[in-house]
Design an enzyme around this catalytic site. Structure first.
Site, short mmCIF file in Angstrom:
data_model
loop_
_atom_site.label_atom_id
_atom_site.label_comp_id
_atom_site.label_asym_id
_atom_site.label_seq_id
_atom_site.Cartn_x
_atom_site.Cartn_y
_atom_site.Cartn_z
N LYS A 88 9.96 2.03 0.23
CA LYS A 88 8.85 2.03 1.19
C LYS A 88 8.54 3.48 1.56
CE LYS A 88 7.81 -0.09 5.71
NZ LYS A 88 8.25 -1.15 6.64
N ASP A 97 1.18 -11.42 7.07
CA ASP A 97 1.77 -10.64 5.97
C ASP A 97 3.14 -10.11 6.34
OD1 ASP A 97 -0.25 -9.23 7.66
OD2 ASP A 97 0.69 -7.46 6.78
N ASN A 98 3.53 -10.23 7.59
CA ASN A 98 4.85 -9.77 8.01
C ASN A 98 5.78 -10.94 8.31
OD1 ASN A 98 4.08 -7.11 7.73
ND2 ASN A 98 3.45 -6.90 9.86
N GLY A 138 -0.03 6.29 1.53
CA GLY A 138 1.08 5.74 0.77
C GLY A 138 2.44 6.28 1.18
N GLY A 182 0.81 -1.22 0.00
CA GLY A 182 0.00 0.00 0.00
C GLY A 182 0.84 1.26 0.00
P1 AMP Z 1 2.24 -2.98 8.14
O1 AMP Z 1 1.44 -2.95 9.41
O2 AMP Z 1 3.22 -1.84 8.01
O3 AMP Z 1 2.87 -4.29 7.90
O4 AMP Z 1 1.21 -2.70 6.96
C1 AMP Z 1 0.02 -3.42 6.80
C2 AMP Z 1 -0.64 -3.00 5.51
O5 AMP Z 1 -0.99 -1.61 5.54
C3 AMP Z 1 0.19 -3.18 4.26
O6 AMP Z 1 -0.67 -3.59 3.23
C4 AMP Z 1 0.74 -1.80 4.01
O7 AMP Z 1 1.07 -1.59 2.67
C5 AMP Z 1 -0.43 -0.92 4.43
N1 AMP Z 1 -0.01 0.42 4.87
C6 AMP Z 1 0.66 0.75 5.98
N2 AMP Z 1 0.84 2.08 6.05
C7 AMP Z 1 0.27 2.62 4.95
C8 AMP Z 1 0.11 3.96 4.43
N3 AMP Z 1 0.59 5.01 5.08
N4 AMP Z 1 -0.53 4.10 3.26
C9 AMP Z 1 -1.03 3.04 2.60
N5 AMP Z 1 -0.92 1.77 3.02
C10 AMP Z 1 -0.28 1.55 4.19
MG MG Z 2 3.83 -5.31 6.59
#
Ligand code: AMP
Ligand code: MG
Length: 468
Positions: free
Chosen positions: A102, A238-239, A115, A81
């Site tokens: 990122k 997903d992590n 994003g 995202g």
């Molecule tokens: P994370 O918790 O960082 O592993 O992210 C979980 C999901 O949220 C993933 O699909 C990321 O791409 C999305 N995501 C996290 N932060 C953002 C953001 N600021 N804008 C868009 N998508 C995000």
């Molecule tokens: Mg992640």
């Protein structure tokens, strides 16, 4: 940089091609010269190509699709995202690395997000991943953080935006398999399996072989995390990377005073991802992976389930064996003895509430002189009763061997926070000093007290926020 974008070539329909945003005023904040040299990357123009301002020749940017269980609940569509895979680079030694940005802008997977990423959390990933690498723990690596020159908005207000350029053995996650399994896209799932095997596990035989290899790497990884007191904070499926690398540094941190229930993340209210729960969650996540592979384990559904269950039941034992190996090394034990589990468990009982890192580090010193170790304890009676049992099991070169596996320096939470706060205000000196210290984790404690000691009392309970 020589690109060869096999993921895009071999796995059509599993990603969306799109370019990263062009930042208004990119400025490199920190650049990993040593890593770049290892990977044969020329750093000329790094601020531009590590931020999305310019695409390096051969890059073919894309956002990858994946799903995931987040805190136990299934999200069928997550995906990159706020990240763009630029492609895969081939290092001089022939190894293949994903190069990903990122914080590089919105994608069709962004849902409500902007994003973007703030400078602080991207520097945090840079610092902690470098610390993990120096500790010898498999991890994605950070190549550069570039300030975008654009401000972004978060709950805490207006913050400087940044892009992290990172490299990874791949970005294939448990959630990548879940995405295609949940959609019933069997051909893509099969292609993903073949691709993952060719890229990471060329020796493995079939889906079962892949699962065994992934489980073995995860068991080893988790034992290593537990050894250094690392708390990932958001072990969603997903992590979890199939490569066995630590990935997606968000609200992570290192435990200071030993308490099995330690949680840092503000959103982890149930303690799902607490320190001592991490090995269980690893097993839970592997069960989710096994579910996606069932049709590939065996054409007969009942047999597939039996095969999966047998493997899932073995994971706890595999992890225990890895963990005991890590603990034997940390305690400097000689060979293996049936009483070692009890010896380790009793040490852990004795050090409840004591700084995890220093308890092990100073145990090495206690081979010669117990004063430094005892100074960590308010009540050392339990420890003193334990020490003779430990001495009877020591290897001859124990102190040296222990100092090579028990760090003196970890990224202390109060120092990380101070470094990120200063960096956000424009002063990179505390970050640079901390980075230098964590890159030499096994060096001496003496002379580095500013980096080796736990947070002062006034720092209070540590709380981390998701790295968005
Ligand atoms: P994370 O918790 O960082 O592993 O992210 C979980 C999901 O949220 C993933 O699909 C990321 O791409 C999305 N995501 C996290 N932060 C953002 C953001 N600021 N804008 C868009 N998508 C995000
Ligand atoms: Mg992640």
């Amino acid at each position: 940089m020589h690109f060869d974008n096999s993921y895009l070539r071999d796995l059509p329909g599993t990603y969306l091609r799109l370019a990263p945003d062009v930042p208004p005023a990119p400025r490199a904040v920190v650049v990993n010269d040593a890593l770049a040299a290892d990977l044969g990357i020329d750093l000329a123009g790094v601020a531009a190509w590590a931020s999305g301002a310019e695409l390096p020749a051969g890059a073919d940017p894309a956002a990858l699709a994946y799903a995931g269980h987040q805190f136990g609940g299934f999200s069928p569509q997550l995906g990159d995202g706020r990240a763009h895979l630029l492609g895969e680079i081939l290092a001089p030694d022939g190894r293949r690395w994903d190069l990903q940005l990122k914080g590089s802008g919105r994608t069709p997977f962004s849902r409500g997000g902007d994003g973007k990423a703030a400078l602080g959390p991207m520097l945090r990933e840079y610092l902690i991943s470098e610390a993990m690498a120096a500790l010898g723990i498999p991890t994605t690596r950070s190549l550069a953080v570039v300030a975008t020159g654009e401000d972004i908005w978060r709950d805490s207000g207006r913050l400087p935006g940044a892009v992290l350029a990172r490299v990874a053995a791949s970005h294939i996650r448990v959630g990548t398999f879940q995405f295609f399994a949940a959609r019933g896209e069997d051909d893509k799932l099969r292609a993903l399996l073949d691709y993952t095997m060719a890229r990471h596990f060329p020796q493995a035989e079939g889906a079962l072989g892949l699962f065994d290899a992934v489980a073995a790497r995860q068991a080893r990884l988790l034992a290593q995390w537990m050894g250094v007191g690392f708390i990932h904070g958001v072990m969603n499926t997903d992590n979890m990377a199939l490569s066995g690398e630590t990935i997606d540094y968000g609200p992570c941190g290192f435990m200071e005073a030993y308490a099995p229930g330690t949680v840092f993340s503000s959103i982890d209210r149930q303690g799902r991802y607490a320190y001592a729960n991490q090995p269980l969650i690893m097993g839970w996540n592997l069960a989710r992976l096994a579910e996606t592979l069932l049709p590939l384990f065996d054409a007969d559904a009942d047999r597939a389930v039996d095969l999966a269950n047998a493997r899932l039941e073995a994971i706890a034992g595999m992890y225990r064996a890895e963990w005991l190996g890590v603990m034997r090394a940390k305690l400097g034990l000689w060979g293996e003895d049936a009483g070692d589990t009890a010896l380790v468990d009793d040490f852990l009982l004795a050090i409840q509430g004591v700084d995890w890192t220093l308890a092990f580090r100073r145990l090495a010193g206690a081979v010669q002189d117990e004063a430094g170790l005892l100074a960590l304890f308010d009540d050392s009676a339990g420890l003193r009763a334990w020490l003779p049992r430990w001495r009877a099991r020591l290897r001859p070169d124990a102190a040296t061997a222990m100092n090579a596996v028990n760090p003196a320096v970890i990224p202390r939470n109060h120092l990380v926070e101070a470094a990120l706060e200063a960096a956000t205000a424009g002063d990179m000196l505390p970050f640079e000093a901390l980075l230098t210290a964590v890159r030499d984790p096994f060096g001496p404690e003496a002379g580095r007290e500013g980096f080796t000691l736990p947070a002062p009392q006034g720092f209070g309970a540590y709380v981390t926020f998701c790295g968005t």
